[in-house]
Design an enzyme around this catalytic site. Structure first.
Site, PDB file in Angstrom:
ATOM      1  N   LYS A 173       0.822  -1.211  -0.292  1.00 57.15           N
ATOM      2  CA  LYS A 173      -0.118  -0.374  -0.262  1.00 57.15           C
ATOM      3  C   LYS A 173       1.093   1.385  -0.293  1.00 57.15           C
ATOM      4  O   LYS A 173       2.355   1.419   0.564  1.00 57.15           O
ATOM      5  CB  LYS A 173      -1.072   0.101   0.920  1.00 57.15           C
ATOM      6  CG  LYS A 173      -2.080   1.191   1.438  1.00 57.15           C
ATOM      7  CD  LYS A 173      -2.986   0.995   2.430  1.00 57.15           C
ATOM      8  CE  LYS A 173      -3.782   1.831   2.853  1.00 57.15           C
ATOM      9  NZ  LYS A 173      -4.741   2.025   3.476  1.00 57.15           N
ATOM     10  N   SER A 222      -9.394   2.041   2.853  1.00 56.84           N
ATOM     11  CA  SER A 222      -8.701   2.724   2.062  1.00 56.84           C
ATOM     12  C   SER A 222      -7.690   1.900   1.310  1.00 56.84           C
ATOM     13  O   SER A 222      -7.539   2.115   0.413  1.00 56.84           O
ATOM     14  CB  SER A 222      -8.333   3.742   3.028  1.00 56.84           C
ATOM     15  OG  SER A 222      -7.264   2.341   3.952  1.00 56.84           O
ATOM     16  N   SER A 277      -9.747  -0.653   7.230  1.00 58.77           N
ATOM     17  CA  SER A 277      -9.316  -0.752   5.307  1.00 58.77           C
ATOM     18  C   SER A 277      -8.638  -1.605   5.145  1.00 58.77           C
ATOM     19  O   SER A 277      -8.407  -1.803   3.855  1.00 58.77           O
ATOM     20  CB  SER A 277      -8.637   0.720   5.373  1.00 58.77           C
ATOM     21  OG  SER A 277      -9.402   1.868   5.776  1.00 58.77           O
TER      22      SER A 277
END
Length: 489
Positions: free
Chosen positions: A77, A152, A176
Site C-alpha cells: 500500500k 482504504s 481499511s
C-alpha cells in the site's frame, strides 16, 4: 502459477521447480495484462523486482539460506515507505515524494526473501472506504469493474483478488484492510494494535492505525504475520513480543470453542447479508462451537467516537504537510503564510479537508471537553465491553460490512459512506485482532466476508479459527472471471 498459494509458490522455488525470476516475470506480465482495467497499482517496480528475483536465484544455486517468503512477490500500500521510491499516499500533495528511509515491515519482508513488486492505490491518506478518494486514479473491483474494491486499502485487495500479486500489505485504521478484503473475496487481517511495527507507515490516526496482510487464504496470511509480527524498537507503541509461529501451532478443530455473536447490534442488518452470516454461524455450530449471545450494544456509539478521535489525530498528523517540510509547494504562494494555505488547499482532496476541519474543531478550546474528551471516555467503555464479552467467549463473530461492494459513484453522502465501517471500527478503538474471510456471494455474484475478532494478543487464535472455517466452507479461493487464463504458465 497464479492459481497457487504463496506457500506453494515459495516451496516450488525452494525445490528448484521454478526460478524466482520466472515467478516475478509471471506476475509482472499479469499486471501488464489486467491492471489497465483494475487499476490496483500506482507504480510497478519492474527492474527492482527482477533484480531482487535474480539475487534470490543466485542464493538458491549457491545453497545459501532462503527466507520464509523466498521468491514470493508482494504488493505494498502506498502509505508504507520503501526507501528511494515514491510514496504518494494517494494524494496530489505527495506526487513526487521519495521516501528517505525504509519502513520496518519492508526490512522484514526483504530479509525473508520477498520480492517487492510495486505500490498500490488507496484512498488519500487512508481516509475513505472505497478507494474513490484517491487523487491519482480509479481502482475497480476485479469481481465487477463497475464496483469499488472497498477502502482504504482497495488497491492491495484488488491486486490479490486479481491474482496480480500473491500477497499484499495494507493498513487498517477503522476497517481499511478487512472491508476491501470482504468486497474483493480475499483474506484480510488486522493485527492487535502494536503487534506490527508502524515505523514507516504514514500516520492517519496514530492510536488506531495498524499494518495488516492480505492474501487469498488464511495460511498465507499467517505466514506473512510470522514475518511482520515482531517487536520494533523504532516504534514506541510496539508490543514487546518476538516473532510467533502460527502455522505449526494451528489446531484442527474449533469444537468446544465459545463464539460470541452480538445479535442486538446486528438487528438492522439487511436480509441477504444476515442470511449469509447466519449460515456461517450454523457452520460453527456444526463444527462443535458453542454460540453465545453477547452484549456489545455500546457499539452504537462507535461511529461517533471513531470520527471524533480519528479526525482529531488526523488533523495533528497532517499538520506536517505544509509545503515546506513535506509535499508540493504552491507556485502561487508569495509569503510563508500563503505557502501553508495554498499548498494545502491545492494538495488535499475534499475528504481529507473535511476530516482535518472536523478534527481541528473537536480539538478547539471551546469544544475539546464536549467532544474529544467525552469520546475518549466512551472509547474506554467500548474497551471494557469487549473485555466483558471475552469473559464469556473465546472469539466474536460478525459481518464485515452491512452490504457487498457497491458501484463506483453510488454513495454521494459522506455519512452514508462512514456507515460502511459500522462493524469494523469498534475493533480499532479497542486495539483488537480481527480477520475477514470470504463466506459467500450475494445474488449478483459479489463476495461477502465473515469477521472473526479476538482478545488482544490472540492473533494466532483468530487466524487458526479462520483457517478451520475456511476449509469447512469449502471456499477454495475463487478467482474472478476477468483475470482467469486457460493455462497457468
Amino acid at each position: 502459477m497464479y492459481k497457487f498459494s504463496a506457500i506453494e509458490i515459495r516451496d516450488q522455488f525452494i525445490r528448484g521447480d521454478v526460478s524466482a525470476s520466472a515467478i516475478t516475470q509471471h506476475y509482472l506480465n499479469r499486471i501488464a495484462k489486467y491492471d489497465q482495467k483494475i487499476g490496483a497499482f500506482l507504480s510497478v517496480y519492474e527492474e527492482q523486482a527482477m533484480m531482487q528475483a535474480k539475487q534470490l536465484d543466485q542464493k538458491r544455486l549457491a545453497n545459501q539460506p532462503l527466507g520464509k517468503l523466498a521468491g514470493i512477490p508482494i504488493a505494498i500500500k502506498d502509505n508504507i515507505l520503501v526507501k528511494g521510491e515514491i510514496s504518494t499516499c494517494g494524494s496530489k500533495f505527495l506526487t513526487n515524494f521519495k521516501s528517505p528511509y525504509q519502513a520496518s515491515v519492508i526490512e522484514y519482508l526483504l530479509a525473508e526473501g520477498a520480492v517487492i513488486i510495486g505500490k498500490t492505490n488507496m484512498d488519500e491518506f487512508a481516509m475513505g472506504s472505497s478507494t474513490e478518494n484517491s487523487a491519482l486514479q480509479k481502482t475497480s473491483n476485479p469481481w465487477n469493474l463497475k464496483c469499488t474494491p472497498g477502502g482504504s486499502s482497495g488497491g492491495s485487495a484488488a491486486a490479490v483478488a486479481g491474482r496480480l500479486s500473491p500477497l499484499s500489505l495494507g493498513s487498517d485504521t477503522g476497517g481499511s484492510v478487512r472491508l476491501p478484503a470482504s468486497f474483493c473475496g480475499v483474506v484480510g487481517f488486522k493485527p492487535t494494535y502494536g503487534r506490527v511495527s508502524r515505523f514507516g507507515l504514514v500516520a492517519y490516526g496514530s492510536s488506531l492505525d495498524q499494518i495488516g496482510p492480505l492474501a487469498t487464504n488464511t495460511a498465507d496470511t499467517a505466514l506473512l504475520m510470522e514475518v511482520i509480527g515482531r517487536h520494533c524498537p523504532k516504534d514506541s507503541t510496539s508490543i514487546a513480543l518476538g516473532p510467533e509461529d502460527y502455522l505449526s501451532q494451528f489446531k484442527d478443530s474449533i469444537a468446544g470453542m465459545k463464539i460470541g455473536v452480538p445479535w442486538e447490534f446486528l438487528e438492522n442488518l439487511a436480509d441477504e447479508p444476515k442470511k449469509i452470516f447466519q449460515q456461517s454461524v450454523n457452520l460453527m455450530k456444526q463444527l462443535g462451537a458453542e454460540i453465545v449471545d453477547i452484549d456489545l450494544s455500546i457499539l452504537k456509539y462507535s461511529l461517533a467516537v471513531y470520527y471524533i478521535l480519528a479526525t482529531a489525530e488526523a488533523s495533528t498528523n497532517l499538520a506536517r504537510f505544509d509545503g515546506i517540510r513535506y509535499g508540493q509547494r504552491s507556485p502561487k504562494a508569495k509569503t510563508l503564510e500563503e505557502v501553508y494555505d495554498f499548498s494545502k488547499e491545492e494538495g488535499f482532496g475534499a475528504e481529507v479537508k473535511r476530516r482535518i476541519l472536523l478534527g481541528t474543531y473537536v480539538l478547539s478550546a471551546g469544544y475539546q471537553d464536549a467532544y474529544y474528551k467525552k469520546a475518549q471516555k466512551v472509547r474506554t467503555l467500548i474497551l471494557r465491553s469487549y473485555k466483558e464479552a471475552f469473559a464469556k467467549c473465546d472469539l466474536i463473530a460478525s459481518p464485515v460490512s452491512p452490504f457487498a461492494a457497491f458501484e463506483i459513484g453510488a454513495i454521494k453522502d459522506p455519512l452514508q459512506m462512514y456507515l460502511e465501517d459500522i462493524y469494523t471500527i469498534g475493533i480499532n478503538l479497542a486495539g483488537l485482532p480481527a480477520v475477514s474471510i470470504p463466506n459467500g456471494f450475494s445474488k449478483d455474484g459479489k463476495p461477502m466476508g465473515l469477521q472473526l475478532i479476538g482478545a488482544q494478543k490472540h492473533d494466532r487464535e483468530v487466524l487458526n479459527a479462520a483457517h478451520i472455517l475456511e476449509k469447512s466452507l469449502a471456499f477454495h479461493p475463487a478467482i474472478p472471471e476477468l483475470v482467469k487464463e486457460e493455462t497457468s504458465a
